[in-house]
Design a protein around this motif. Structure first.
Motif, PDB file in Angstrom:
ATOM      1  N   LEU A   1      48.211  30.339  39.148  1.00  0.00           N
ATOM      2  CA  LEU A   1      47.190  29.332  39.871  1.00  0.00           C
ATOM      3  C   LEU A   1      47.503  29.466  41.437  1.00  0.00           C
ATOM      4  CD1 LEU A   1      47.662  26.067  37.588  1.00  0.00           C
ATOM      5  CD2 LEU A   1      45.495  27.620  37.815  1.00  0.00           C
ATOM      6  N   GLY A   2      48.572  29.552  41.887  1.00  0.00           N
ATOM      7  CA  GLY A   2      48.762  29.657  43.420  1.00  0.00           C
ATOM      8  C   GLY A   2      48.138  30.652  43.968  1.00  0.00           C
ATOM      9  N   PHE A   3      48.571  31.743  43.385  1.00  0.00           N
ATOM     10  CA  PHE A   3      48.082  32.991  44.072  1.00  0.00           C
ATOM     11  C   PHE A   3      46.506  33.247  43.684  1.00  0.00           C
ATOM     12  CE2 PHE A   3      52.364  34.818  43.855  1.00  0.00           C
ATOM     13  CZ  PHE A   3      52.763  34.943  44.926  1.00  0.00           C
ATOM     14  N   GLY A   4      45.995  32.510  42.547  1.00  0.00           N
ATOM     15  CA  GLY A   4      44.862  32.707  42.369  1.00  0.00           C
ATOM     16  C   GLY A   4      43.726  31.978  43.016  1.00  0.00           C
ATOM     17  N   VAL A   5      44.318  30.727  43.635  1.00  0.00           N
ATOM     18  CA  VAL A   5      43.475  30.002  44.340  1.00  0.00           C
ATOM     19  C   VAL A   5      42.984  30.926  45.836  1.00  0.00           C
ATOM     20  CG1 VAL A   5      43.431  27.985  46.018  1.00  0.00           C
ATOM     21  CG2 VAL A   5      44.004  27.709  43.579  1.00  0.00           C
ATOM     22  N   LEU A   6      44.225  31.466  46.333  1.00  0.00           N
ATOM     23  CA  LEU A   6      43.835  32.261  47.449  1.00  0.00           C
ATOM     24  C   LEU A   6      43.036  33.503  47.217  1.00  0.00           C
ATOM     25  CD1 LEU A   6      47.371  31.571  48.929  1.00  0.00           C
ATOM     26  CD2 LEU A   6      45.363  30.814  49.528  1.00  0.00           C
ATOM     27  N   ALA A   7      43.546  34.262  46.045  1.00  0.00           N
ATOM     28  CA  ALA A   7      42.887  35.555  45.811  1.00  0.00           C
ATOM     29  C   ALA A   7      41.349  35.403  45.573  1.00  0.00           C
ATOM     30  CB  ALA A   7      43.550  36.447  44.795  1.00  0.00           C
TER      31      ALA A   7
ATOM     32  N   ARG B   1      39.362  33.384  46.727  1.00  0.00           N
ATOM     33  CA  ARG B   1      38.197  33.106  48.066  1.00  0.00           C
ATOM     34  C   ARG B   1      37.656  34.381  48.341  1.00  0.00           C
ATOM     35  NH1 ARG B   1      39.922  28.765  50.501  1.00  0.00           N
ATOM     36  NH2 ARG B   1      38.662  28.972  52.395  1.00  0.00           N
ATOM     37  N   THR B   2      38.043  35.955  47.630  1.00  0.00           N
ATOM     38  CA  THR B   2      37.540  36.888  47.679  1.00  0.00           C
ATOM     39  C   THR B   2      37.017  37.663  46.486  1.00  0.00           C
ATOM     40  OG1 THR B   2      39.579  38.414  47.366  1.00  0.00           O
ATOM     41  CG2 THR B   2      39.181  37.482  49.786  1.00  0.00           C
ATOM     42  N   ARG B   3      36.371  38.712  46.507  1.00  0.00           N
ATOM     43  CA  ARG B   3      35.850  39.412  45.423  1.00  0.00           C
ATOM     44  C   ARG B   3      36.020  40.952  45.573  1.00  0.00           C
ATOM     45  NH1 ARG B   3      36.107  34.833  44.051  1.00  0.00           N
ATOM     46  NH2 ARG B   3      34.671  33.569  42.651  1.00  0.00           N
ATOM     47  N   GLY B   4      35.737  41.666  44.602  1.00  0.00           N
ATOM     48  CA  GLY B   4      35.510  43.025  44.617  1.00  0.00           C
ATOM     49  C   GLY B   4      36.947  43.579  45.228  1.00  0.00           C
TER      50      GLY B   4
ATOM     51  N   TYR C   1      38.125  43.641  48.021  1.00  0.00           N
ATOM     52  CA  TYR C   1      38.910  42.702  48.700  1.00  0.00           C
ATOM     53  C   TYR C   1      40.100  41.731  47.685  1.00  0.00           C
ATOM     54  CZ  TYR C   1      35.861  43.620  52.296  1.00  0.00           C
ATOM     55  OH  TYR C   1      35.076  44.376  53.229  1.00  0.00           O
ATOM     56  N   PHE C   2      39.418  41.517  46.592  1.00  0.00           N
ATOM     57  CA  PHE C   2      40.449  40.888  45.545  1.00  0.00           C
ATOM     58  C   PHE C   2      41.395  41.946  45.222  1.00  0.00           C
ATOM     59  CE2 PHE C   2      41.367  39.616  41.190  1.00  0.00           C
ATOM     60  CZ  PHE C   2      41.611  38.134  41.489  1.00  0.00           C
ATOM     61  N   ILE C   3      41.073  43.127  44.697  1.00  0.00           N
ATOM     62  CA  ILE C   3      42.202  44.186  44.646  1.00  0.00           C
ATOM     63  C   ILE C   3      43.449  44.117  45.520  1.00  0.00           C
ATOM     64  CG2 ILE C   3      42.788  46.372  44.254  1.00  0.00           C
ATOM     65  CD1 ILE C   3      39.706  46.694  43.192  1.00  0.00           C
ATOM     66  N   MET C   4      42.723  44.126  47.024  1.00  0.00           N
ATOM     67  CA  MET C   4      43.572  44.122  48.017  1.00  0.00           C
ATOM     68  C   MET C   4      44.641  42.784  48.120  1.00  0.00           C
ATOM     69  SD  MET C   4      43.779  47.036  49.453  1.00  0.00           S
ATOM     70  CE  MET C   4      43.147  47.908  48.100  1.00  0.00           C
ATOM     71  N   VAL C   5      44.019  41.860  48.016  1.00  0.00           N
ATOM     72  CA  VAL C   5      44.662  40.661  48.191  1.00  0.00           C
ATOM     73  C   VAL C   5      45.771  40.381  46.870  1.00  0.00           C
ATOM     74  CG1 VAL C   5      44.725  38.084  48.056  1.00  0.00           C
ATOM     75  CG2 VAL C   5      43.166  39.379  49.317  1.00  0.00           C
ATOM     76  N   THR C   6      45.397  40.796  45.727  1.00  0.00           N
ATOM     77  CA  THR C   6      46.225  40.910  44.506  1.00  0.00           C
ATOM     78  C   THR C   6      47.499  41.741  44.782  1.00  0.00           C
ATOM     79  OG1 THR C   6      44.874  42.160  43.351  1.00  0.00           O
ATOM     80  CG2 THR C   6      44.740  39.781  42.802  1.00  0.00           C
ATOM     81  N   LEU C   7      47.082  42.963  45.414  1.00  0.00           N
ATOM     82  CA  LEU C   7      48.102  43.996  45.714  1.00  0.00           C
ATOM     83  C   LEU C   7      49.143  43.570  46.862  1.00  0.00           C
ATOM     84  CD1 LEU C   7      49.319  46.728  45.715  1.00  0.00           C
ATOM     85  CD2 LEU C   7      47.542  47.507  47.436  1.00  0.00           C
TER      86      LEU C   7
END
Lengths: 250, 339
Positions: free
Chosen positions: B127-133, B135-138, B140-146
């Motif tokens: 939930l915590g990381f998901g809220v932040l991640a 905010r992006t898609r595609g 950028y989402f891959i990069m933020v989760t990484l």
């Protein structure tokens, strides 16, 4: 305008970088009326529609639903309030059948709590309502047909059924007749006339014959600004409009 | 306007979703699970008993891959951060076991407490990381989760009480109620049971109203909002559910290896889970299990023949992806899809 619902934009403005795409736009539509928004390519028709639907935030100006300011309410929020838009490009969900696309619109609009453990397709009430909506828009195909098997004309009908599934009072339709054959255009025009009884329709459309035959009111946009607004007869006789369209044809 | 007959000519097969035989994906799912269930006896029968422990890892990582496929294959959200959820589950369960072995209070080896707790921790971090991640898609989402994954990797490496980057051995496995899990075969079937439950849960989810919205948002998120769905809420819930099951896999993994180490949170582990669902077949759920099986068994077999096994596994993967765009599950399903 006393009965029913009205959606009204006041002084909407929008810039994309240096491009001024909407210039202090006033635009309104209410139940029982079809208000057509016309103008040359790039006039800002779709942008205006996106601002009214809540998809785009405006730089300035307000949007009111029955006098209540809904400027800060977003796209799904405005759907809840009964304002729903369609898109110029057909975009049904390819993973779902024709009936499921309508059912998906029904459940997206009505389910505000997560339901994890029921089968979405097991809701027979919703399935029947989806089939009714398909019938209402004149789409007589088997509901279990994959959407990818529909031709362009029937896909446009499906789009209208999906918009109606959200239970809207105001429809914002972006070129619903784009790419249709003449016979199909006539049928869709009839459908819009029927829908006008219970809905207000803001119609962005390029087919002038249709616009002048079904619209109660026409607003002409050029470079993001209103150059004329009035009944079809008034618009036909307007010098500015004639000049604009003559310029385009030349 | 025009009447059309379903399935008329000129429709490309790839886009033509066949619904008349809805049972086919489920049949394949059941067959794969049955095969995995009897695999310990199969490998014994053909004299490959040493693969026993690999099979347990197939089941555990398969479980994580099924959870990952839910958000990647059905949600369209490619996460390169699922290794951190594995690790969160490992550390939750592992830390409790470490303290138990040191004879300290509040520690427990009871799986009925430790494993649900691992899932809860995974869900909360999800939930915590998901809220932040989200905010992006595609990309950028891959990069933020990484990025979150790397952050957690370095955090786990600094946990000196638990061996820092060396990790720490666990003398005992969790106990499931009164049941000891020290016997490898018992442990295998406990993991297998959880895998079956996981596959059932996610198969229910993708068919639920919740799952419909998640799947719709994968194909056209803006359109989904335009028909009234607040898609980010659905995606956040999906991400947290997926994270929670990845953490369950992590709790099992630390029991399998009996070694608590930050290595499990390395981003290459996230990548390996993604490769598993690509090889096995994205958007099929059971593909995660197939992919885990293919990858880990390929690895075991290739390692016997050459030290450069990764090279040959790589060639094998390229061939699979070239021959089967929708993975092994895609080959089995043909025109059908698991929805």
């Amino acid at each position: 305008m006393s009965d029913g619902v009205s959606l009204e934009a006041r002084g909407l403005d929008k810039h994309f970088g240096n491009l001024h795409v909407t210039r202090s736009l006033d635009l309104g539509v209410s139940t029982g009326r079809i208000h057509a928004l016309i103008g040359p390519n790039g006039a800002g028709k779709t942008t205006a529609l996106s601002q009214m639907s809540g998809e785009l935030r405006s730089d300035a100006g307000t949007v009111h639903l029955d006098g209540v300011d809904i400027t800060d309410i977003d796209l799904p929020g405005r759907v809840d309030l009964g304002v729903c838009r369609s898109y110029q490009t057909s975009s049904p969900f390819p993973d779902f059948t024709v009936g499921e696309n309508v059912a998906l619109a029904l459940l997206a609009a009505e389910e505000k709590r997560f339901r994890f453990f029921t089968r979405a397709s097991a809701d027979t009430g919703r399935r029947h309502r989806a089939e009714e909506l398909l019938h209402d828009v004149g789409l007589d195909v088997d509901a279990s047909t994959p959407v990818t098997a529909l031709d362009h004309g029937t896909t446009r009908q499906l789009e209208i059924a999906m918009v109606l599934a959200t239970g809207p009072s105001i429809l914002l339709l972006d070129e619903p007749m784009a790419g249709l054959a003449p016979g199909e255009v006539a049928m869709l025009a009839d459908l819009l006339r029927r829908l006008r009884e219970k809905h207000g329709i803001l119609l962005v459309e390029h087919d002038m014959d249709v616009v002048f035959s079904i619209a109660d009111e026409i607003t002409v946009l050029a470079d993001g600004a209103v150059i004329a607004t009035g009944t079809p007869t008034e618009i036909r006789e307007d010098g500015n409009v004639q000049a604009l369209y003559l310029r385009d044809e030349r | 306007m025009s009447r059309i007959a379903p399935g008329r000519d000129g429709i490309p097969d790839e886009t033509h979703v066949e619904r008349t035989t809805w049972w086919r994906p489920l049949l394949i799912t059941v067959l794969v699970l049955v095969l995995v269930g009897i695999a310990p006896f199969l490998v014994d029968a053909v004299g490959l008993g040493y693969l026993q422990r690999s099979l347990t890892r197939v089941v555990i990582l398969g479980l994580a891959a099924v959870a990952l496929d839910f958000i990647v294959g059905y949600g369209g959200l490619v996460s390169l951060g699922h290794a951190m959820f594995l690790a969160l589950g490992s550390y939750t369960t592992g830390v409790l076991l470490v303290h138990l072995s040191r004879g300290e209070g509040l520690a427990t080896g009871q799986a009925l407490i430790a494993w649900p707790l691992s899932m809860l921790v995974g869900a909360l971090f999800g939930l915590g990381f998901g809220v932040l991640a989200l905010r992006t898609r595609g990309v950028y989402f891959i990069m933020v989760t990484l990025a979150f994954n790397q952050m957690m990797f370095f955090l786990f490496n600094t946990l000196e009480p638990y061996g820092g980057d060396d990790g720490v051995r666990l003398p005992e496995r969790s106990r499931l109620g009164p049941l000891s899990l020290e016997a490898d075969l018992t442990f295998f079937y406990v993991c297998f049971t959880l895998l079956v439950l996981t596959v059932i849960v996610f198969n229910i989810l993708i068919r639920s109203p919740f799952g419909w919205v998640v799947r719709g948002a994968r194909d056209n998120e803006l359109r989904m909002k335009a028909i009234g769905a607040r898609t980010p809420r659905y995606q956040l819930a999906a991400f947290a559910i997926s994270a929670s099951f990845a953490s369950l896999a992590g709790a099992l993994a630390v029991n399998e290896s009996q070694f608590l180490s930050p290595d499990i949170s390395h981003w290459t582990q996230s990548g390996e889970l993604l490769v598993m669902i690509i090889v096995g077949g994205m958007g099929s759920l059971i593909g995660g299990v197939i992919g885990a099986g293919v990858l880990l068994v390929l690895e075991e077999l290739a390692i016997d023949f050459t030290n450069n096994w990764q090279f040959f596994v790589g060639i094998g993967l390229i061939l699979i992806v070239l021959v089967a765009r929708r993975g092994v599950a895609g080959l089995l399903l043909g025109r059908h899809r698991n929805v």
